[in-house]
Scaffold this active site. Structure first.
Site, PDB file in Angstrom:
ATOM      1  N   TRP A 155      13.780  29.332  48.495  1.00 42.72           N
ATOM      2  CA  TRP A 155      13.830  30.571  47.719  1.00 42.72           C
ATOM      3  C   TRP A 155      12.793  30.831  46.612  1.00 42.72           C
ATOM      4  O   TRP A 155      12.924  32.026  45.947  1.00 42.72           O
ATOM      5  CB  TRP A 155      15.215  30.462  47.013  1.00 42.72           C
ATOM      6  CG  TRP A 155      15.623  29.369  46.277  1.00 42.72           C
ATOM      7  CD1 TRP A 155      16.372  28.114  46.852  1.00 42.72           C
ATOM      8  CD2 TRP A 155      15.032  28.552  44.996  1.00 42.72           C
ATOM      9  NE1 TRP A 155      16.405  27.016  45.822  1.00 42.72           N
ATOM     10  CE2 TRP A 155      15.587  27.434  44.549  1.00 42.72           C
ATOM     11  CE3 TRP A 155      14.462  29.261  43.943  1.00 42.72           C
ATOM     12  CZ2 TRP A 155      15.253  26.639  43.644  1.00 42.72           C
ATOM     13  CZ3 TRP A 155      14.110  28.501  42.794  1.00 42.72           C
ATOM     14  CH2 TRP A 155      14.658  27.318  42.586  1.00 42.72           C
ATOM     15  N   ASN A 156      12.012  29.999  46.310  1.00 42.88           N
ATOM     16  CA  ASN A 156      11.069  30.113  44.914  1.00 42.88           C
ATOM     17  C   ASN A 156       9.860  31.209  45.353  1.00 42.88           C
ATOM     18  O   ASN A 156       9.645  31.817  44.459  1.00 42.88           O
ATOM     19  CB  ASN A 156      10.668  28.733  44.528  1.00 42.88           C
ATOM     20  CG  ASN A 156       9.779  28.149  45.517  1.00 42.88           C
ATOM     21  OD1 ASN A 156       9.865  28.096  46.747  1.00 42.88           O
ATOM     22  ND2 ASN A 156       8.964  27.254  44.806  1.00 42.88           N
TER      23      ASN A 156
ATOM     24  N   CYS B  34       6.850  23.877  43.482  1.00 42.44           N
ATOM     25  CA  CYS B  34       6.394  22.553  43.891  1.00 42.44           C
ATOM     26  C   CYS B  34       5.084  22.185  43.413  1.00 42.44           C
ATOM     27  O   CYS B  34       4.731  20.987  43.219  1.00 42.44           O
ATOM     28  CB  CYS B  34       6.266  22.492  45.250  1.00 42.44           C
ATOM     29  SG  CYS B  34       5.243  23.743  46.223  1.00 42.44           S
TER      30      CYS B  34
ATOM     31  N   LYS C 125       2.062  11.171  50.109  1.00 40.87           N
ATOM     32  CA  LYS C 125       3.286  10.439  49.784  1.00 40.87           C
ATOM     33  C   LYS C 125       4.603  11.361  49.946  1.00 40.87           C
ATOM     34  O   LYS C 125       4.891  11.837  50.866  1.00 40.87           O
ATOM     35  CB  LYS C 125       3.171   9.972  48.008  1.00 40.87           C
ATOM     36  CG  LYS C 125       1.749   9.290  47.811  1.00 40.87           C
ATOM     37  CD  LYS C 125       1.846   8.471  46.653  1.00 40.87           C
ATOM     38  CE  LYS C 125       1.781   9.400  45.414  1.00 40.87           C
ATOM     39  NZ  LYS C 125       1.530   8.223  44.050  1.00 40.87           N
TER      40      LYS C 125
ATOM     41  N   THR D 250      15.937  17.167  51.611  1.00 40.45           N
ATOM     42  CA  THR D 250      16.233  17.857  52.790  1.00 40.45           C
ATOM     43  C   THR D 250      15.118  17.756  53.946  1.00 40.45           C
ATOM     44  O   THR D 250      15.425  17.455  55.160  1.00 40.45           O
ATOM     45  CB  THR D 250      16.281  19.385  52.476  1.00 40.45           C
ATOM     46  OG1 THR D 250      17.304  19.755  51.577  1.00 40.45           O
ATOM     47  CG2 THR D 250      16.566  20.323  53.874  1.00 40.45           C
TER      48      THR D 250
ATOM     49  N   SER E 226      16.128  30.853  53.196  1.00 34.65           N
ATOM     50  CA  SER E 226      16.966  30.441  51.947  1.00 34.65           C
ATOM     51  C   SER E 226      18.293  31.409  51.912  1.00 34.65           C
ATOM     52  O   SER E 226      18.241  32.426  51.609  1.00 34.65           O
ATOM     53  CB  SER E 226      16.388  30.116  50.792  1.00 34.65           C
ATOM     54  OG  SER E 226      17.346  29.892  49.681  1.00 34.65           O
TER      55      SER E 226
ATOM     56  N   GLU F 149       6.609  20.679  53.762  1.00 33.65           N
ATOM     57  CA  GLU F 149       5.782  20.996  52.513  1.00 33.65           C
ATOM     58  C   GLU F 149       6.848  20.574  51.751  1.00 33.65           C
ATOM     59  O   GLU F 149       7.929  21.444  51.466  1.00 33.65           O
ATOM     60  CB  GLU F 149       5.204  22.093  52.652  1.00 33.65           C
ATOM     61  CG  GLU F 149       4.186  22.558  51.156  1.00 33.65           C
ATOM     62  CD  GLU F 149       4.556  22.827  50.047  1.00 33.65           C
ATOM     63  OE1 GLU F 149       5.002  21.873  49.255  1.00 33.65           O
ATOM     64  OE2 GLU F 149       4.562  24.027  49.856  1.00 33.65           O
TER      65      GLU F 149
ATOM     66  N   GLU G 238      11.274  15.436  40.162  1.00 31.92           N
ATOM     67  CA  GLU G 238      10.994  16.892  40.207  1.00 31.92           C
ATOM     68  C   GLU G 238      12.247  17.852  39.503  1.00 31.92           C
ATOM     69  O   GLU G 238      13.252  17.677  40.009  1.00 31.92           O
ATOM     70  CB  GLU G 238      10.664  17.534  41.630  1.00 31.92           C
ATOM     71  CG  GLU G 238      10.378  18.992  41.630  1.00 31.92           C
ATOM     72  CD  GLU G 238       9.956  19.248  42.911  1.00 31.92           C
ATOM     73  OE1 GLU G 238      10.842  19.283  43.954  1.00 31.92           O
ATOM     74  OE2 GLU G 238       8.907  19.887  42.954  1.00 31.92           O
TER      75      GLU G 238
ATOM     76  N   GLY H  71       5.256  15.584  51.473  1.00 35.33           N
ATOM     77  CA  GLY H  71       5.105  15.952  52.571  1.00 35.33           C
ATOM     78  C   GLY H  71       4.154  15.631  54.040  1.00 35.33           C
ATOM     79  O   GLY H  71       3.613  14.478  53.650  1.00 35.33           O
TER      80      GLY H  71
ATOM     81  N   GLU I 262      -0.554  23.466  55.530  1.00 33.59           N
ATOM     82  CA  GLU I 262      -0.789  24.930  55.958  1.00 33.59           C
ATOM     83  C   GLU I 262      -1.819  25.513  55.244  1.00 33.59           C
ATOM     84  O   GLU I 262      -2.856  24.651  54.531  1.00 33.59           O
ATOM     85  CB  GLU I 262       0.637  25.490  55.171  1.00 33.59           C
ATOM     86  CG  GLU I 262       1.982  24.846  55.720  1.00 33.59           C
ATOM     87  CD  GLU I 262       3.080  25.651  55.472  1.00 33.59           C
ATOM     88  OE1 GLU I 262       3.074  26.016  54.377  1.00 33.59           O
ATOM     89  OE2 GLU I 262       3.895  25.789  56.305  1.00 33.59           O
TER      90      GLU I 262
HETATM   91  P1  ADP Z   1      17.041  23.687  47.644  1.00 34.32           P
HETATM   92  O1  ADP Z   1      18.041  22.646  47.283  1.00 34.32           O
HETATM   93  O2  ADP Z   1      16.259  23.699  46.405  1.00 34.32           O
HETATM   94  O3  ADP Z   1      17.601  25.114  47.902  1.00 34.32           O
HETATM   95  P2  ADP Z   1      16.573  22.877  50.128  1.00 34.32           P
HETATM   96  O4  ADP Z   1      15.269  21.972  50.506  1.00 34.32           O
HETATM   97  O5  ADP Z   1      18.043  22.191  50.214  1.00 34.32           O
HETATM   98  O6  ADP Z   1      16.022  23.179  48.674  1.00 34.32           O
HETATM   99  O7  ADP Z   1      16.303  24.057  50.848  1.00 34.32           O
HETATM  100  C1  ADP Z   1      15.408  24.619  51.425  1.00 34.32           C
HETATM  101  C2  ADP Z   1      15.371  25.396  52.812  1.00 34.32           C
HETATM  102  O8  ADP Z   1      15.938  24.063  53.585  1.00 34.32           O
HETATM  103  C3  ADP Z   1      16.580  26.368  52.743  1.00 34.32           C
HETATM  104  O9  ADP Z   1      16.448  27.386  53.646  1.00 34.32           O
HETATM  105  C4  ADP Z   1      17.808  25.482  52.850  1.00 34.32           C
HETATM  106  O10 ADP Z   1      19.073  26.547  53.571  1.00 34.32           O
HETATM  107  C5  ADP Z   1      17.709  24.645  53.925  1.00 34.32           C
HETATM  108  N1  ADP Z   1      18.266  23.490  54.565  1.00 34.32           N
HETATM  109  C6  ADP Z   1      19.193  22.734  53.639  1.00 34.32           C
HETATM  110  N2  ADP Z   1      19.824  21.699  54.123  1.00 34.32           N
HETATM  111  C7  ADP Z   1      19.168  21.897  55.397  1.00 34.32           C
HETATM  112  C8  ADP Z   1      19.374  20.891  56.359  1.00 34.32           C
HETATM  113  N3  ADP Z   1      20.311  19.888  56.360  1.00 34.32           N
HETATM  114  N4  ADP Z   1      18.779  21.161  57.823  1.00 34.32           N
HETATM  115  C9  ADP Z   1      17.972  22.278  57.665  1.00 34.32           C
HETATM  116  N5  ADP Z   1      17.925  23.101  56.745  1.00 34.32           N
HETATM  117  C10 ADP Z   1      18.330  22.679  55.541  1.00 34.32           C
END
Ligand code: ADP
Length: 497
Positions: free
Chosen positions: A166-167, A298, A470, A246, A192, A264, A400, A473, A477
């Site tokens: 979302w950022n 990030c 590390k 994630t 997101s 990333e 972070e 990622g 890209e």
């Molecule tokens: P944040 O917690 O800061 O939103 P995330 O890494 O959870 O960061 O989110 C980044 C993207 O990954 C979003 O589009 C989110 O919906 C998606 N996401 C979250 N959990 C999962 C998952 N288990 N598998 C795939 N995508 C995911």
């Protein structure tokens, strides 16, 4: 810190808060099966808007199947045809820049200037990668026998899943989407849940530009939708930007099937000031590192490492500069910091102010939170907050935070600076300020980061690869080889005896 007054007029008169935003599957706008929806929340005035389709595993399956059906036609299209569609898409993004930038402000509260810049970048990516797609080529390799020819081909992978955060939703999408399409892949996007609408609007422009049905599909939803996409057997590559936690989960689910991925992930960038630095340049660089995107980046410079002889001077100048930043409505061009993008992220960032207090760091500036910071708003604001860190192994200095919160620490020697800079699990970006050319060259190879900035911060180019070391990622890209990242190499032997 200057606090802007909130405007009272409705901020987005052009957007009907009751609009239903549908999934994009097979070139059509469709509701989720069962009609499930979720809402966007503007982080500035805390109003809910839009009804966004929440895709189930069944919807994800429909999207991946549609991308599969579209794949042979897109793969076999003349590269010039793909180029024409993608560059037309880029023109439409540029023509709709203000409208989509405002939508993004409504979603994530980033300043209008930042969102416009990101969209300008997305338009450029469409154009650039459409052209680079025409330059893909293999190698002819002379062989050991006179009757065998061998050569390589670069082939698209198939269906690419692009999962975005979302950022910076659209520039981080553009860095995946356009190289993948230019190489002949089809794509399923999972934006997101905080910023789904701007992605849907961007893809609608692609359909307007002539994208064939099914070449790009969008499934909106939260983590469960993303997980269903990652688990789908029809996906050939996952391109992901998001948190390290994630990213690790995604890599674990893909490993048994050997599906390709690029991740990333997070960062904890060190921004080092040496005693010979030009402070007139370094101080704005430290401010950008700490506060750009309200620290939700990030590539944030959240660890400020300062050489002892200039420590007091740098801190004093930094505090003066922090005091001049304006926190307020992200639609106001004068605003430097908007709100934190979501309630969840706001509670994460606020928790680090408690952690910093428990860990015994000295707060030098900021520390206030909440809507009261901007009169008339209901925003999730966090003042830029700087600590003098009591120890480098603390959570403040290791984890972070993804908000405008940084810790400063003093170092004596270059060796100590390198040890501090590298002493975290992340390795995305690092930067340092010096007027010594030899120190510049000496230090770059010693820093464990995929991008090193010398006398600058947050500099990016579509031509230069970006990716973390590390826990930050896998893969990269951008760069001139970005299109190749979405291909597989096939070797051929032909015996013409
Ligand atoms: P944040 O917690 O800061 O939103 P995330 O890494 O959870 O960061 O989110 C980044 C993207 O990954 C979003 O589009 C989110 O919906 C998606 N996401 C979250 N959990 C999962 C998952 N288990 N598998 C795939 N995508 C995911």
């Amino acid at each position: 810190m200057t606090h802007q007054k909130a405007p009272t007029a409705q901020r987005f008169p052009e957007i009907d808060a009751d609009t239903a935003y549908r999934l994009i599957i097979g070139g059509e706008l469709v509701p989720a099966e069962g009609g499930a929806t979720f809402r966007c929340v503007d982080p500035y005035d805390d109003v809910e808007w839009g009804y966004v389709a929440e895709a189930s595993a069944g919807d994800v399956d429909r999207a991946v199947r549609s991308a599969h059906e579209a794949f042979p036609g897109w793969r076999d299209a003349h590269p010039r045809v793909r180029c024409q569609i993608l560059s037309r898409w880029g023109e439409l993004i540029a023509a709709n820049l203000d409208r989509i930038a405002r939508l993004q402000v409504h979603e994530n509260g980033k300043t209008i200037a930042e969102n416009k810049m990101a969209l300008g970048g997305a338009a450029f990516f469409a154009d650039l990668f459409s052209r680079l797609g025409m330059t893909l080529h293999g190698l002819a390799i002379p062989n050991v026998t006179p009757t065998i020819e061998s050569w390589t081909r670069r082939e698209p992978l198939g269906v690419v899943a692009a999962i975005t955060p979302w950022n910076n939703p659209l520039s981080l999408l553009a860095s995946k989407l356009f190289p993948a399409l230019a190489a002949g892949n089809t794509v399923v996007i999972k934006p997101s849940e905080v910023t789904p609408v701007s992605t849907l609007e961007l893809v609608k422009l692609g359909l307007e530009a002539g994208l064939p049905a099914g070449v790009v599909n969008v499934v909106t939803g939260a983590g469960a939708t993303g997980a269903a996409l990652v688990d789908h057997p029809g996906v050939a590559k996952v391109a992901f930007t998001g948190s390290t936690a994630t990213g690790r989960r995604i890599a674990q689910s893909l490993a048994p099937r050997f599906v390709k991925y690029s991740l990333e992930l997070g960062g904890k960038g060190p921004n080092l000031v040496f005693d010979d630095a030009n402070l007139d340049r370094a101080i704005p660089g430290l401010i950008v590192g700490m506060t750009a995107g309200a620290g939700q980046a990030c590539n944030a410079g959240s660890r400020i490492l300062i050489q002892a002889p200039v420590y007091d001077e740098v801190i004093e100048k930094l505090m003066t500069a922090l005091g001049k930043l304006r926190i307020g409505d992200p639609l106001d061009p004068e605003t430097d910091l908007g709100p934190i993008a979501s309630r969840l992220q706001y509670s994460r960032v606020s928790s680090y102010l408690d952690i910093a207090a428990q860990e015994g760091h000295t707060r030098l500036s900021g520390g206030r939170l909440g809507a009261d910071l901007v009169s008339g708003s209901k925003g999730l604001f966090v003042e830029p907050t700087l600590y003098q860190a009591s120890h480098a192994r603390s959570r403040l200095m290791q984890e972070e935070i993804f908000g405008p919160v940084a810790g400063a620490i003093r170092f004596e020697t270059e060796d100590e600076a390198v040890e501090l800079a590298n002493g975290v699990d992340y390795g995305l970006v690092a930067g340092f300020w010096t007027q010594s050319l030899s120190r510049g060259h000496r230090l770059v190879p010693r820093l464990d980061a995929g991008t090193v900035w010398v006398n600058t911060w947050r500099m990016f180019s579509a031509f230069v690869p970006f990716g973390g070391f590390k826990n930050s990622g896998v893969g990269h890209e951008y760069g001139l080889d970005a299109v190749e990242q979405y291909t597989r190499t096939k070797a051929t032997f032909l015996d013409f005896a």
